[in-house]
Design a protein around this motif. Structure first.
Motif, PDB file in Angstrom:
ATOM      1  N   THR A 271       0.815  -1.221   0.000  1.00 21.69           N
ATOM      2  CA  THR A 271       0.000   0.000   0.000  1.00 21.69           C
ATOM      3  C   THR A 271       0.846   1.267   0.000  1.00 21.69           C
ATOM      4  O   THR A 271       0.344   2.346  -0.318  1.00 21.69           O
ATOM      5  CB  THR A 271      -0.928   0.031   1.224  1.00 21.69           C
ATOM      6  OG1 THR A 271      -0.127  -0.052   2.424  1.00 21.69           O
ATOM      7  CG2 THR A 271      -1.891  -1.157   1.195  1.00 21.69           C
ATOM      8  N   ASP A 458      -1.196   2.899  -5.349  1.00 23.79           N
ATOM      9  CA  ASP A 458      -2.426   2.282  -5.843  1.00 23.79           C
ATOM     10  C   ASP A 458      -2.001   1.138  -6.748  1.00 23.79           C
ATOM     11  O   ASP A 458      -1.731   1.336  -7.938  1.00 23.79           O
ATOM     12  CB  ASP A 458      -3.253   3.331  -6.605  1.00 23.79           C
ATOM     13  CG  ASP A 458      -4.524   2.753  -7.216  1.00 23.79           C
ATOM     14  OD1 ASP A 458      -4.738   1.528  -7.122  1.00 23.79           O
ATOM     15  OD2 ASP A 458      -5.304   3.528  -7.813  1.00 23.79           O
ATOM     16  N   ASN A 461      -3.909   0.218 -10.123  1.00 28.51           N
ATOM     17  CA  ASN A 461      -3.727   1.184 -11.207  1.00 28.51           C
ATOM     18  C   ASN A 461      -2.275   1.587 -11.424  1.00 28.51           C
ATOM     19  O   ASN A 461      -1.996   2.474 -12.232  1.00 28.51           O
ATOM     20  CB  ASN A 461      -4.586   2.433 -10.943  1.00 28.51           C
ATOM     21  CG  ASN A 461      -6.063   2.114 -10.977  1.00 28.51           C
ATOM     22  OD1 ASN A 461      -6.580   1.632 -11.979  1.00 28.51           O
ATOM     23  ND2 ASN A 461      -6.747   2.354  -9.860  1.00 28.51           N
ATOM     24  N   THR A 465       0.033   7.940  -5.634  1.00 32.48           N
ATOM     25  CA  THR A 465      -1.082   8.888  -5.598  1.00 32.48           C
ATOM     26  C   THR A 465      -0.746  10.222  -4.934  1.00 32.48           C
ATOM     27  O   THR A 465      -1.523  11.180  -5.056  1.00 32.48           O
ATOM     28  CB  THR A 465      -2.280   8.265  -4.865  1.00 32.48           C
ATOM     29  OG1 THR A 465      -1.902   7.921  -3.524  1.00 32.48           O
ATOM     30  CG2 THR A 465      -2.757   7.010  -5.596  1.00 32.48           C
TER      31      THR A 465
END
Length: 484
Positions: A271, A458, A461, A465
């Motif tokens: 993450t 992310d 994708n 971010t």
């Protein structure tokens, strides 16, 4: 004798079918895409025939059971000579694109080049329907790993990454400890290595075309990397420390070490990522700045959400350059952590104890379980391997012959469905390192290292971010003619 029997049986079936006007569906249709009867020999080729490439193609040939029809290398004057001697009937090429376009009968290829060529070479081969075995790390960057993973699915390619320790049966011992909750919920994983063991952390050497070996095809060695005059001390090994070609310590052994917790804990995309790196000072107060190369050492932190096996969020740390974690209290002070001399290893730390292992290549894994109540369980110090590198290449060859989505294919430990996401996680550390070196001049005329922060990722994708500039390291640009 088995081959003659199978051949006779196929001949009998064909004659019977012709006599009765029954149409026989081709075996590759019956067996699915890429299917070969077990009695048939696979036509193999190597892209990169020296160094690790030699052992990869040798092991894939299964002691001559399969047929090596072509070898490709940019310098046959080096260690690739031994592959030529081992396979004297193989055709020789310097450009893998020429080889794959001319040799239509190739079924599968091993790819054992410098890291920057892995992705383009694998994509070129898969586009032509060839099964692929690609050395670790699967690719040079995250975007390439995602592309190869999807391409293998779309084109029904039998794939395997060269982190041979994934096929080590002793990993089952570690998996059992995790699955039986032996150490309780695991919330922290520490991974470390003594790499780099090659020159790293200094300025790129100056070009000197007078030192180029006569038999080295330098332009082909560069491949997708930016054009550059011949530079000594890159080929055949020291390229690892330069971002245009290598992926540093993480790329060298991350897919052997991080593989262990990633596999046994069922981890997914991290993450976030953050890092710090070792600095070298050749002048007072100003650290040397060489963003074209990997640093002398680094410390990476990744976080993962809970999974079915890990049950709780996990923090993973990576350290290289000889920096290792502190010795846990429950492991006797005179015992190594990880492998011999504590130089490389993994610690998986749970509520009730710790799992310790060595690097997961062809070194003894030496899995060890230490519980807080004093209970221990150790794997063997010496592994009795029945075949080279746990049969990692041979298993891939058997899966190629069985076909895509066969039980043999599904049993592979590092097909791209697994190896792709795992490689992406390894390369997240490099994305953090390269972002850490981003700088710009501030209003005071001083350099501001503006990206030295936790980067939020992310995974689905493939984007950072909270810092757009970091996303330049998700992929790369390619020289014309080498795109993927």
């Amino acid at each position: 004798m088995q081959t003659k029997k199978n051949t006779s049986r196929r001949s009998f079936i064909k004659k019977t079918a012709l006599a009765s006007s029954i149409f026989i569906v081709p075996r590759h249709v019956l067996g699915g895409p890429g299917y070969l009867a077990p009695s048939d020999r696979l036509n193999l080729a190597a892209i990169g025939a020296g160094g690790k490439g030699r052992s990869d193609i040798m092991n894939a040939s299964v002691q001559g059971r399969e047929k090596v029809v072509a070898l490709c290398d940019v310098d046959f004057s080096g260690s690739a000579k031994s592959s030529v001697e081992a396979f004297p009937k193989a055709k020789l090429y310097n450009d893998y694109r020429e080889m794959l376009d001319k040799e239509k009968g190739i079924d599968a290829v091993t790819i054992s080049t410098p890291d920057h060529v892995h992705g383009p070479a694998a994509a070129f081969a898969m586009e032509r329907g060839k099964h692929v075995y690609v050395q670790k790390p699967l690719t040079h960057n995250i975007s390439e790993a995602r592309k190869l993973t999807q391409m293998a699915r779309d084109k029904k390619i039998v794939s395997q990454m060269g982190n041979q320790g994934g096929s080590n049966p002793l990993l089952d011992m570690v998996q059992k400890w995790v699955d039986t909750d032996a150490v309780g919920a695991i919330s922290k994983v520490q991974v470390w290595t003594n790499r780099p063991v090659w020159p790293q952390g200094y300025a790129m050497p100056e070009p000197d075309e007078s030192k180029k070996p006569d038999d080295l095809y330098w332009d082909l060695w560069l491949g997708p990397a930016p054009n550059r005059p011949f530079t000594p001390n890159l080929h055949p090994f020291n390229w690892r420390g330069w971002w245009d070609y290598g992926t540093g310590a993480l790329g060298d052994v991350g897919c052997h070490l991080i593989d262990i917790p990633f596999r046994t804990l069922g981890l997914k995309y991290p993450t976030d990522a953050e890092c710090s790196v070792g600095s070298v000072y050749t002048q007072m107060w100003t650290a040397d700045y060489h963003p074209e190369g990997c640093p002398p050492s680094s410390f990476i932190t990744l976080h993962f959400g809970a999974t079915e096996k890990s049950k709780s969020p996990i923090e993973m740390t990576w350290s290289d350059g000889g920096i290792r974690p502190s010795h846990p209290d429950i492991i006797p002070a005179n015992n190594d952590i990880g492998g011999p001399g504590s130089q490389n290893g993994v610690l998986m730390i749970g509520e009730k104890g710790i799992i310790s292992t060595n690097i997961n290549d062809s070194s003894p894994l030496t899995p060890k379980l230490y519980l807080n109540d004093g209970t221990t369980d150790f794997g063997p110090e010496v592994e009795n391997n029945e075949e080279p590198e746990y049969g990692h290449q041979r298993l891939w060859v058997d899966a190629c012959k069985a076909g895509f989505d066969s039980p043999e294919h599904k049993a592979l430990t590092s097909s791209f469905d697994y190896a792709g996401p795992m490689t992406e996680t390894v390369l997240m550390g490099n994305l953090a390192i390269r972002s850490y070196m981003l700088r710009r001049e501030n209003s005071d005329g001083k350099m501001d290292f503006y990206a030295r922060k936790k980067l939020l990722w992310d995974g689905e994708n493939m984007r950072i971010t909270n810092l757009e500039e970091a996303n330049q390291f998700v992929g790369r640009t390619y020289r014309e003619g080498w795109e993927m």
